[in-house]
Design an enzyme around this catalytic site. Structure first.
Site, PDB file in Angstrom:
ATOM      1  N   ARG A  53       0.774  -1.195  -0.014  1.00  0.00           N
ATOM      2  CA  ARG A  53       0.119  -0.010   0.172  1.00  0.00           C
ATOM      3  C   ARG A  53       0.967   1.434   0.065  1.00  0.00           C
ATOM      4  NH1 ARG A  53      -1.066   4.967   2.565  1.00  0.00           N
ATOM      5  NH2 ARG A  53      -0.053   4.006   4.530  1.00  0.00           N
ATOM      6  N   ASP A  54       1.349   1.682   1.106  1.00  0.00           N
ATOM      7  CA  ASP A  54       2.306   2.722   1.106  1.00  0.00           C
ATOM      8  C   ASP A  54       3.389   2.636   0.275  1.00  0.00           C
ATOM      9  OD1 ASP A  54       3.061   5.380   2.139  1.00  0.00           O
ATOM     10  OD2 ASP A  54       3.869   4.436   4.046  1.00  0.00           O
ATOM     11  N   HIS A 284       6.555   4.339  12.361  1.00  0.00           N
ATOM     12  CA  HIS A 284       6.399   4.546  10.890  1.00  0.00           C
ATOM     13  C   HIS A 284       7.510   5.343  10.569  1.00  0.00           C
ATOM     14  CE1 HIS A 284       4.316   3.981   6.890  1.00  0.00           C
ATOM     15  NE2 HIS A 284       4.940   5.063   6.871  1.00  0.00           N
ATOM     16  N   HIS A 286      10.307   6.937   7.886  1.00  0.00           N
ATOM     17  CA  HIS A 286      10.885   7.026   6.264  1.00  0.00           C
ATOM     18  C   HIS A 286      12.402   7.487   6.489  1.00  0.00           C
ATOM     19  CE1 HIS A 286       7.222   7.319   3.840  1.00  0.00           C
ATOM     20  NE2 HIS A 286       6.754   7.150   4.945  1.00  0.00           N
ATOM     21  N   CYS A 317       5.549  10.011  -0.027  1.00  0.00           N
ATOM     22  CA  CYS A 317       4.039  10.439   0.435  1.00  0.00           C
ATOM     23  C   CYS A 317       3.976  11.588  -1.010  1.00  0.00           C
ATOM     24  CB  CYS A 317       4.180  11.215   1.691  1.00  0.00           C
ATOM     25  SG  CYS A 317       2.521  12.067   1.997  1.00  0.00           S
ATOM     26  N   ASN A 326       9.866   4.387   2.725  1.00  0.00           N
ATOM     27  CA  ASN A 326       9.809   3.681   3.991  1.00  0.00           C
ATOM     28  C   ASN A 326      11.202   3.091   4.480  1.00  0.00           C
ATOM     29  OD1 ASN A 326       6.873   4.092   5.002  1.00  0.00           O
ATOM     30  ND2 ASN A 326       7.085   3.352   3.106  1.00  0.00           N
TER      31      ASN A 326
END
Length: 392
Positions: A53-54, A284, A286, A317, A326
């Site tokens: 997803r991300d 989370h 990055h 993002c 990430n």
């Protein structure tokens, strides 16, 4: 290595077996061995894989549904227990997630083989998105586990028959922001309005299907619009509000990768002062400025044991210009194992997945560990071939 040794002593204490574990990780690709996993629960770490997803949402070139499904299936075989699989958002804003309904339906009809019980997470930022997910769930009411029928995957023991996987558990995720500007850019509303919407989503997820809910808070350590000085106390207020609504976990997102070790420590101290438990927090990170693993070490020392990561370092993002992917799953697994932590994840297998997906979508592999492991394998293979030739 001095830093790793210090952290190992703090987490587990000095023990002779630590030397063996450290030696094993120096082979470059170490699969976590259940036989040597520490019985100390403080050594267990849960890694949440966000690549499908991300990791993919910001890709400009459309990625075929078959590729997304294969990525999830490959990741499931590595020992990862929680995989973020899709997002029920408007395709106008995130076109790459347009086939999330098909992904959810496929996972319910054909749960992938896995050595451990799986949880699949889907973003649903509003009731419209959640109802789209509910439409799929209504078609397969007996194909997924709920909070009342399953325990958390991080404490589950390995399955004895991976060819016949149990029902996957499902999780809904919402995402708030720590700054007003980012909230308006990302959600088209202020923070207060977003929280009101999330309350409806959380309540509906709990009441209709008894689903676990994860709540992200973005830009907690730096905002692309408001800068470095994000108020940790404001983050704590948002986190406690989401927990009071019924969220099961708060994922603190360093969306820009602007976080540093001192500011990570300060943020976590704010959360602790507000009464938020470590077990309710995930980190989370990055790696935009190369600080993701440094900040991970700080979070580990603080007592956090859940961390997001993305295979191949995929991600970014769309509302954070310049932010890179990430922290890579390969790097996170290797880092944890050098500290004697138990991830339950096969590093060799994850390296293979990262190599495959980055090639498949035409991206560079942003992991540091992945290419190193692949290079070590290639070198070892060349040495074996040379030895065979000399014997002949």
């Amino acid at each position: 290595m001095a830093r790793a040794a210090l952290l190992s002593r703090r987490f587990l204490g000095c023990r002779p077996c630590m030397r063996a574990a450290a030696a094993a990780t120096r082979t470059f690709a170490t699969a976590s061995d259940p036989q040597r996993a520490s019985a100390n629960s403080n050594a267990r770490v849960k890694l949440v894989e966000v690549g499908p997803r991300d990791g993919l949402q910001n890709e400009k070139k459309a990625i075929p549904l078959a590729t997304k499904l294969e990525l999830i299936e490959r990741l499931a075989k590595t020992g990862l227990t929680t995989i973020e699989a899709g997002s029920f958002v408007s395709p106008k804003w995130v076109p790459q997630m347009d086939n999330s309904s098909e992904i959810l339906q496929h996972l319910l009809q054909h749960p992938p083989a896995s050595p451990r019980p799986l949880t699949f997470s889907f973003l649903a930022p509003n009731l419209k998105g959640l109802n789209n997910a509910f439409t799929v769930l209504a078609q397969h009411p007996d194909s997924f586990a709920t909070e009342s029928t399953t325990t958390t995957s991080s404490t589950s023991s390995p399955s004895s028959s991976p060819a016949s996987p149990p029902k996957p558990a499902l999780e809904v995720a919402v995402f708030a922001a720590a700054t007003e500007t980012f909230s308006r850019k990302n959600l088209n509303c202020d923070i207060a309005t977003s929280l009101a919407r999330f309350r409806e989503v959380i309540q509906a997820a709990k009441e209709t299907h008894s689903l676990r809910v994860r709540a992200y808070i973005s830009v907690v350590l730096g905002c692309p619009f408001e800068g470095f000085d994000v108020d940790g106390h404001r983050v704590a207020e948002i986190a406690t509000a989401l927990l009071e609504m019924g969220a099961d976990e708060i994922a603190l997102g360093d969306t820009t990768g602007m976080g540093t070790a001192p500011r990570t420590k300060e943020l976590l101290n704010c959360l602790s002062a507000a009464g938020v438990r470590n077990e309710d927090i995930a980190m989370h990170f990055h790696d935009t400025y190369g600080q993701a693993l440094v900040n991970t070490a700080v979070a580990l020392e603080h007592g956090i044991r859940t961390f997001d990561c993305s295979v191949g370092g995929l991600g970014g993002c769309p509302y954070s210009p310049g932010a890179t992917g990430n922290v890579a799953t390969e790097d996170m697994v290797y880092f944890m194992e050098t500290l004697g932590m138990d991830t339950g994840v096969d590093l060799d297998a994850v390296v293979d997945v990262g190599d495959w997906i980055t090639r498949e979508i035409g991206k560079g592999n942003a992991s540091a560990v992945g290419p190193a492991v692949l290079g070590a394998r290639k070198r070892a293979e060349a040495e074996r071939e040379q030895a065979k030739a000399e014997e002949a």
